[in-house]
Design an enzyme around this catalytic site. Sequence first.
Site, PDB file in Angstrom:
ATOM      1  N   ASN A   9      76.236 -29.822 164.898  1.00  0.00           N
ATOM      2  CA  ASN A   9      75.673 -28.571 164.398  1.00  0.00           C
ATOM      3  C   ASN A   9      74.554 -28.121 165.354  1.00  0.00           C
ATOM      4  OD1 ASN A   9      73.834 -26.834 163.030  1.00  0.00           O
ATOM      5  ND2 ASN A   9      74.822 -27.330 161.101  1.00  0.00           N
ATOM      6  N   HIS A  12      69.894 -25.507 165.294  1.00  0.00           N
ATOM      7  CA  HIS A  12      68.463 -25.593 165.598  1.00  0.00           C
ATOM      8  C   HIS A  12      68.120 -25.373 167.066  1.00  0.00           C
ATOM      9  CE1 HIS A  12      67.678 -25.981 161.490  1.00  0.00           C
ATOM     10  NE2 HIS A  12      68.527 -26.987 161.372  1.00  0.00           N
ATOM     11  N   HIS A  45      75.923 -22.501 161.176  1.00  0.00           N
ATOM     12  CA  HIS A  45      75.696 -21.863 159.875  1.00  0.00           C
ATOM     13  C   HIS A  45      75.070 -20.489 160.117  1.00  0.00           C
ATOM     14  CE1 HIS A  45      73.639 -22.395 155.626  1.00  0.00           C
ATOM     15  NE2 HIS A  45      74.339 -21.277 155.723  1.00  0.00           N
ATOM     16  N   ARG A  47      73.322 -17.880 158.538  1.00  0.00           N
ATOM     17  CA  ARG A  47      72.631 -17.657 157.258  1.00  0.00           C
ATOM     18  C   ARG A  47      72.445 -16.175 157.023  1.00  0.00           C
ATOM     19  NH1 ARG A  47      70.002 -22.627 155.177  1.00  0.00           N
ATOM     20  NH2 ARG A  47      69.207 -21.249 153.574  1.00  0.00           N
ATOM     21  N   ARG A  51      68.171 -16.652 160.303  1.00  0.00           N
ATOM     22  CA  ARG A  51      66.966 -17.319 160.809  1.00  0.00           C
ATOM     23  C   ARG A  51      67.238 -18.144 162.067  1.00  0.00           C
ATOM     24  NH1 ARG A  51      65.955 -21.687 156.033  1.00  0.00           N
ATOM     25  NH2 ARG A  51      65.994 -19.787 154.811  1.00  0.00           N
ATOM     26  N   GLU A  75      79.861 -22.540 158.781  1.00  0.00           N
ATOM     27  CA  GLU A  75      79.225 -22.761 157.476  1.00  0.00           C
ATOM     28  C   GLU A  75      78.730 -21.426 156.948  1.00  0.00           C
ATOM     29  OE1 GLU A  75      77.525 -27.258 158.311  1.00  0.00           O
ATOM     30  OE2 GLU A  75      76.135 -25.582 158.147  1.00  0.00           O
ATOM     31  N   THR A 106      69.711 -26.486 153.482  1.00  0.00           N
ATOM     32  CA  THR A 106      70.640 -26.442 152.358  1.00  0.00           C
ATOM     33  C   THR A 106      70.321 -27.562 151.369  1.00  0.00           C
ATOM     34  OG1 THR A 106      72.249 -25.685 153.967  1.00  0.00           O
ATOM     35  CG2 THR A 106      73.082 -26.232 151.788  1.00  0.00           C
ATOM     36  N   GLU A 156      83.015 -31.644 151.787  1.00  0.00           N
ATOM     37  CA  GLU A 156      81.994 -32.310 152.598  1.00  0.00           C
ATOM     38  C   GLU A 156      80.934 -32.815 151.636  1.00  0.00           C
ATOM     39  OE1 GLU A 156      80.755 -30.583 156.300  1.00  0.00           O
ATOM     40  OE2 GLU A 156      78.738 -31.412 156.105  1.00  0.00           O
ATOM     41  N   HIS A 199      74.516 -33.973 156.473  1.00  0.00           N
ATOM     42  CA  HIS A 199      73.149 -33.549 156.147  1.00  0.00           C
ATOM     43  C   HIS A 199      72.177 -34.713 156.246  1.00  0.00           C
ATOM     44  CE1 HIS A 199      69.873 -31.075 154.711  1.00  0.00           C
ATOM     45  NE2 HIS A 199      70.680 -30.051 154.891  1.00  0.00           N
TER      46      HIS A 199
HETATM   47  N1  PXP Z   1      76.780 -30.082 156.848  1.00  0.00           N
HETATM   48  C1  PXP Z   1      76.405 -28.968 156.172  1.00  0.00           C
HETATM   49  C2  PXP Z   1      77.355 -28.371 155.198  1.00  0.00           C
HETATM   50  C3  PXP Z   1      75.138 -28.380 156.402  1.00  0.00           C
HETATM   51  O1  PXP Z   1      74.776 -27.284 155.721  1.00  0.00           O
HETATM   52  C4  PXP Z   1      74.292 -28.950 157.391  1.00  0.00           C
HETATM   53  C5  PXP Z   1      72.986 -28.301 157.701  1.00  0.00           C
HETATM   54  O2  PXP Z   1      73.192 -27.018 158.154  1.00  0.00           O
HETATM   55  C6  PXP Z   1      74.746 -30.086 158.077  1.00  0.00           C
HETATM   56  C7  PXP Z   1      75.985 -30.654 157.767  1.00  0.00           C
HETATM   57  C8  PXP Z   1      73.936 -30.746 159.139  1.00  0.00           C
HETATM   58  O3  PXP Z   1      72.758 -31.264 158.590  1.00  0.00           O
HETATM   59  P1  PXP Z   1      71.623 -31.787 159.550  1.00  0.00           P
HETATM   60  O4  PXP Z   1      71.200 -30.638 160.394  1.00  0.00           O
HETATM   61  O5  PXP Z   1      70.563 -32.255 158.608  1.00  0.00           O
HETATM   62  O6  PXP Z   1      72.202 -32.898 160.377  1.00  0.00           O
END
Ligand code: PXP
Length: 253
Positions: A9, A12, A45, A47, A51, A75, A106, A156, A199
Site C-alpha cells: 500500500n 503514505h 486507497h 479517500r 488526503r 480500496e 481505517t 480481508e 492493517h
Molecule cells: N488493508 C486495508 C483494507 C486498509 O484500509 C489498509 C490501510 O489503508 C491496509 C490494508 C494497510 O494498512 P497499513 O498501512 O496499516 O499497513
Amino acid sequence: MHRLRLGVNIDHVATIRNARGATYPEPLRAAELALAAGADGITAHLREDRRHISDHDIDELSELCRRRGKPLNFEMAVTDEMLGIALRRRPHAACLVPERREEVTTEGGLNVVAGHNHIAPAVQRLRAAGSRVSLFIEADPAQIACSADIGAQVVELHTGAYCDAARAGETDRAEAILDRLRVGAAQAAALGLEVHAGHGIDFATVRPVATIPELTELNIGHFLIGEAIFTGLAVAIQRMRALMDAARAEVAA
Ligand code: PXP
C-alpha cells in the site's frame, strides 16, 4: 498451502508529498520500485477527502499495473462517487472499506450485516464490471457469513487490533485476537471466500499473521513506508517478503 502474496500500500508516499503540496515523492515511482522489489500487487486507497492518493495517482497506478500485468487493489468507501470511479477504472480488485472523514486511519471493519442493503448492490455492480470484490471486515462470524451471502469473492480480515495489542505488549489480548483471526480465516475459506489480511502489520507482527494457513494475501503499507526512511523501500519490502516466506515454510514443515 497457498502462496502468500504481498500487496504494498503506497498511500503514505502521497501523504508525505501532500504535506508540502509538492509533486514528490511520487506514489507511481514507489509502486514501480515496490513491484521491482517483489510486491505482487499495489494497493491504494482513494479517500473521499483525497488526503493522500489523488484521482491522478489512481490513473497512473492503473496504467502501471496494467502494463506490468500486476493487480491494482483499489480500496474504496461504498459511496456513489467511489463506485463511479471504480466502474470507470475497472481495477483488478476493489476492496470496500468503511470510511469516516475524521478518522486517522481505517478504524474497524465494514459492517456488512448492518449495511447489507447498500453494500450488496455495490458488490454486484463491481463484479459485473470485472473487479474482484473484497470486503474489509473484522473476523466476526456474522460479518464473514454475510460477506459470502452478498457475493463478495474475498474478505480481508482487519489485523489492526491484533497488531496494536502485540505492539503494546498485551500478550493475552493479542493471542485472543489472533485466535479470532484464525477461526475467521477458516470459516471464510470454508464458505469459499479467498482470505486476505491487513492493517498495522510490521516486521514483528507479520509472522503470527502469515502462519494462518488460509490466508492468500497480506496488504501492508504504513510500516513499510516508514521503514523505507531508514533502509530504502526495496530493502523493507524484501525483508517483509522474506519474513512472510519464512512463516509459511514454518507452517508447511
Ligand atoms: N488493508 C486495508 C483494507 C486498509 O484500509 C489498509 C490501510 O489503508 C491496509 C490494508 C494497510 O494498512 P497499513 O498501512 O496499516 O499497513
